[in-house]
Design an enzyme around this catalytic site. Structure first.
Site, short mmCIF file in Angstrom:
data_model
loop_
_atom_site.label_atom_id
_atom_site.label_comp_id
_atom_site.label_asym_id
_atom_site.label_seq_id
_atom_site.Cartn_x
_atom_site.Cartn_y
_atom_site.Cartn_z
N ASN A 131 -8.43 13.16 20.76
CA ASN A 131 -9.33 13.74 19.75
C ASN A 131 -9.57 15.22 20.03
O ASN A 131 -9.63 15.65 21.18
CB ASN A 131 -10.63 12.95 19.60
CG ASN A 131 -11.38 12.71 20.89
OD1 ASN A 131 -10.81 12.78 21.97
ND2 ASN A 131 -12.65 12.41 20.78
N VAL A 132 -9.70 15.97 18.95
CA VAL A 132 -9.90 17.42 19.01
C VAL A 132 -11.06 17.75 18.07
O VAL A 132 -10.92 17.66 16.85
CB VAL A 132 -8.62 18.17 18.60
CG1 VAL A 132 -8.85 19.68 18.63
CG2 VAL A 132 -7.45 17.81 19.51
N GLU A 133 -12.19 18.09 18.68
CA GLU A 133 -13.40 18.30 17.87
C GLU A 133 -13.49 19.74 17.35
O GLU A 133 -12.66 20.59 17.68
CB GLU A 133 -14.63 17.91 18.69
CG GLU A 133 -14.56 16.43 19.06
CD GLU A 133 -15.80 15.88 19.73
OE1 GLU A 133 -16.60 16.68 20.27
OE2 GLU A 133 -15.96 14.65 19.73
N CYS A 168 -9.51 12.86 14.92
CA CYS A 168 -9.49 11.70 15.82
C CYS A 168 -8.17 11.69 16.60
O CYS A 168 -7.18 12.31 16.19
CB CYS A 168 -9.59 10.41 15.02
SG CYS A 168 -11.26 10.02 14.46
N GLU A 189 -6.06 9.45 16.74
CA GLU A 189 -4.99 8.85 15.92
C GLU A 189 -4.33 9.90 15.03
O GLU A 189 -3.16 9.76 14.67
CB GLU A 189 -5.55 7.71 15.05
CG GLU A 189 -6.04 6.51 15.84
CD GLU A 189 -7.49 6.64 16.32
OE1 GLU A 189 -8.01 7.77 16.41
OE2 GLU A 189 -8.09 5.59 16.60
N CYS A 211 -11.31 3.95 14.13
CA CYS A 211 -12.28 4.00 13.03
C CYS A 211 -11.58 3.64 11.72
O CYS A 211 -10.35 3.56 11.66
CB CYS A 211 -12.93 5.38 12.95
SG CYS A 211 -11.85 6.67 12.29
N CYS A 236 -8.89 5.96 10.48
CA CYS A 236 -7.69 5.92 11.31
C CYS A 236 -6.89 4.65 11.12
O CYS A 236 -5.67 4.65 11.26
CB CYS A 236 -8.06 6.15 12.77
SG CYS A 236 -8.54 7.87 13.02
N1 THU Z 1 -12.79 9.12 17.62
C1 THU Z 1 -11.42 9.02 17.69
O1 THU Z 1 -10.75 9.91 18.21
N2 THU Z 1 -10.83 7.91 17.16
C2 THU Z 1 -11.50 6.85 16.63
O2 THU Z 1 -10.86 5.94 16.10
C3 THU Z 1 -12.95 6.81 16.73
C4 THU Z 1 -13.62 8.12 17.00
C5 THU Z 1 -13.42 10.33 18.15
C6 THU Z 1 -13.93 11.30 17.11
C7 THU Z 1 -14.98 12.06 17.89
O3 THU Z 1 -14.36 13.15 18.55
C8 THU Z 1 -15.47 11.07 18.94
O4 THU Z 1 -14.53 10.00 18.94
C9 THU Z 1 -16.87 10.52 18.66
O5 THU Z 1 -16.93 10.00 17.38
#
Ligand code: THU
Length: 138
Positions: free
Chosen positions: A45-47, A56, A58, A89, A92
């Site tokens: 994940n890259v915020e 996410c 994925e 999620c 994804c």
């Molecule tokens: N996140 C994912 O990378 N994949 C998922 O399927 C669920 C959530 C990440 C997004 C965010 O950076 C962190 O989890 C908290 O929500």
């Protein structure tokens, strides 16, 4: 496919997770999948300061799939910062569905499940194709 090396997939997901950029949630995620040609693709994940723009793990995985030759996803796993299995999620699941092989398997908190179990009655390319075929003479 009963010969899936889930441990190898989990360790690819663990490795991917170490690249996560998570200054806001502090919740690193790593995802990895086996492709139908045998390669493994992964993502983290890259915020973003604009929180809703966050990618996410994925998303990275699917980009990597396309960038490294495409193909269909056969098996998938996703882990959190403790290395525990994480459910993808909803968005994804849709991303994964688009690129899934028939009967794609996911390692989930309730065991191994198929993509159809985690995204029942999914919307996908078939619906678009069926509609286009029905309306080709409009
Ligand atoms: N996140 C994912 O990378 N994949 C998922 O399927 C669920 C959530 C990440 C997004 C965010 O950076 C962190 O989890 C908290 O929500």
């Amino acid at each position: 496919m009963s010969t899936i090396d889930w441990e190898a997939l989990r360790s690819a997901a663990d490795e991917a997770r170490t690249h996560a950029y998570v200054p806001y949630s502090k919740f690193p995620v790593g995802a990895a999948a086996l492709v139908d040609d045998g390669r493994i693709v992964s993502g983290c994940n890259v915020e973003n300061a604009s929180y809703g723009v966050t990618l996410c793990a994925e998303c990275g995985l699917v980009s990597s799939l396309a960038m490294t030759g495409g193909g269909r996803l056969v098996a998938f796993t996703c882990v959190n910062g403790d290395g525990d299995i994480l459910m993808p999620c909803g968005r994804c699941r849709q991303l994964l569905y688009e690129h899934s092989a028939e009967g794609m398997l996911l390692e989930t908190v309730s065991g191994i499940r198929t993509i159809d179990e985690v995204l029942p009655d999914a919307f996908g390319p078939r619906q678009l194709a069926a509609y286009a075929a029905e309306h080709e003479n409009d």
